[in-house]
Design an enzyme around this catalytic site. Sequence first.
Site, short mmCIF file in Angstrom:
data_model
loop_
_atom_site.label_atom_id
_atom_site.label_comp_id
_atom_site.label_asym_id
_atom_site.label_seq_id
_atom_site.Cartn_x
_atom_site.Cartn_y
_atom_site.Cartn_z
CE LYS A 120 -5.72 -3.60 9.38
NZ LYS A 120 -4.67 -3.89 8.58
C1 PLP Z 1 -4.63 -4.80 7.48
C2 PLP Z 1 -3.64 -4.81 6.33
C3 PLP Z 1 -3.77 -5.47 5.37
C4 PLP Z 1 -4.99 -6.19 4.92
O1 PLP Z 1 -6.15 -5.38 4.47
P1 PLP Z 1 -7.52 -5.67 4.59
O2 PLP Z 1 -8.39 -4.63 4.55
O3 PLP Z 1 -7.89 -6.63 5.81
O4 PLP Z 1 -7.63 -6.62 3.42
C5 PLP Z 1 -2.67 -5.63 4.47
N1 PLP Z 1 -1.54 -4.90 4.66
C6 PLP Z 1 -1.22 -4.47 5.93
C7 PLP Z 1 0.16 -3.76 6.31
C8 PLP Z 1 -2.28 -4.32 6.86
O5 PLP Z 1 -2.10 -3.60 7.99
#
Ligand code: PLP
Length: 475
Positions: A120
Amino acid sequence: MKYISTRGQSPALSFSQILLGGLAPDGGLYLPETYPQFNDADLTALRGLSYADLAFAILSRFVDDIPAADLKAIIDKTYRADVYAFSRAGQDAADITPTLKLKDNLYLLSLSNGPTLAFKDMAMQLLGNLFEYVLTKEGKTTNILGATSGDTGSAAEYAMRGKKGIRVFMLSPHKKMSRFQTAQMFSLQDDNIYNIAVNGVFDDCQDMVKAVSNDAAFKSEYKIGAVNSINWGRIVAQVVYYFKGYLAVTQNNSQKVSFSVPSGNFGNVCAGHIARMMGLPIDKLVVATNENDVLDEFFKTGVYSPRGSANTYHTSSPSMDISKASNFERFVFDLVGRDSDKTRALWAKVDGGNSFDLNADGYFAKIADYGFVSGSSNHAHRMQTIRDTKAKYEVVIDTHTADGLKVAYEHLDANVPMVVLETALPAKFEDSIVEALGQAPERPAALNGIESLPQKFTVMDASAADIKTFIVKNV
Ligand SMILES: *Cc1c(COP(=O)(O)O)cnc(C)c1O
């Protein structure tokens, strides 16, 4: 480039106009009215670019209301080796998203070398700099209110800390996050970051955010903003690393590549879908879920049945514990031929707590044209995949990446490189790694002892009135 709503009843707007908002006023999600195209010559011209230059080459095709020199400066400030410093031994931090070869035609794309050790950061860091730029230019401020169970909140805080014109009020369930996640967030001492530990669970935090957002007068007077996963700026930033991963594992553009994506809200893999629509030679987009397998069910059956929080499991890949994929509407809009009336009708069902079935209209038959396949994983699979990966390749992966790798194995093709997106570093989920391997994962040296740093947070009951009072007092 204008942005339109998937539900077709909001005016088309520019990039800067939609940047600070969430949903379109008609309840839809924004998408560009067309996807910029990269042909063979365009792709060749991208080979050898640094991450920042690649990001500029791609993002400048989506943004036409920020002067190019300013956009370039924002991107250069974001994608720096010292911001994405937590690369593994042997990887070059300057790559920002280095690839790691497990074996022939099987790679990890390291997206988690940023300040909070999860993918993120890739988008949120850019959003922080874009927000600051747009707010400063327009002489505005914003108060971001969010709820987190871990990854999103910390990524938002590290992206927004110290930024002019921005305050962050982040609600988290008191004593329910891991010690590491809590320390990451609560040890921030910046004046513009407010950590609020709520006596309750994550859903209580989310209800407080919803209650504040539903109070239109309060929302506008106190300039309440959000950085949730439907934000277009986050999606478009994520498009870049699909190009980066593709270019890293191919010599020329005739080679197709598949990506496996640990998925929850469908934000990450939605960016992959957009990259594919832009002409990036992607073969398969593998949607990997955990036990919360609503998306796997859709890609296997054509039926989308979101579930409520009572039917959402708490798993050892907690950032994917989602049963209503908030970005999924963007893909379905494309799948139904960008028919906004159709999309609106489908989401009238979803918003009313019902499912929909795309078989009858023949839309589901077209799913293969979009490259999507899927699979799901569970706790035992994760543990096994973490152990196998360590044993075979001497690489320790986190639980979310393990879901992605487990499902990737089910879709391997001898002639197509498979790139598994590494969405978090194992240090973030220490307890699960200890369970799988009997030993703690390596932690970046800079984060040693983070749990004993002084923490700044406010404990609050799960009350919308209390959070409003708190915001009023602090702005
Ligand atoms: C947010 C997240 C996901 C999922 O991603 P999306 O965009 O919500 O599908 C997967 N792995 C981790 C470690 C995350 O923080």
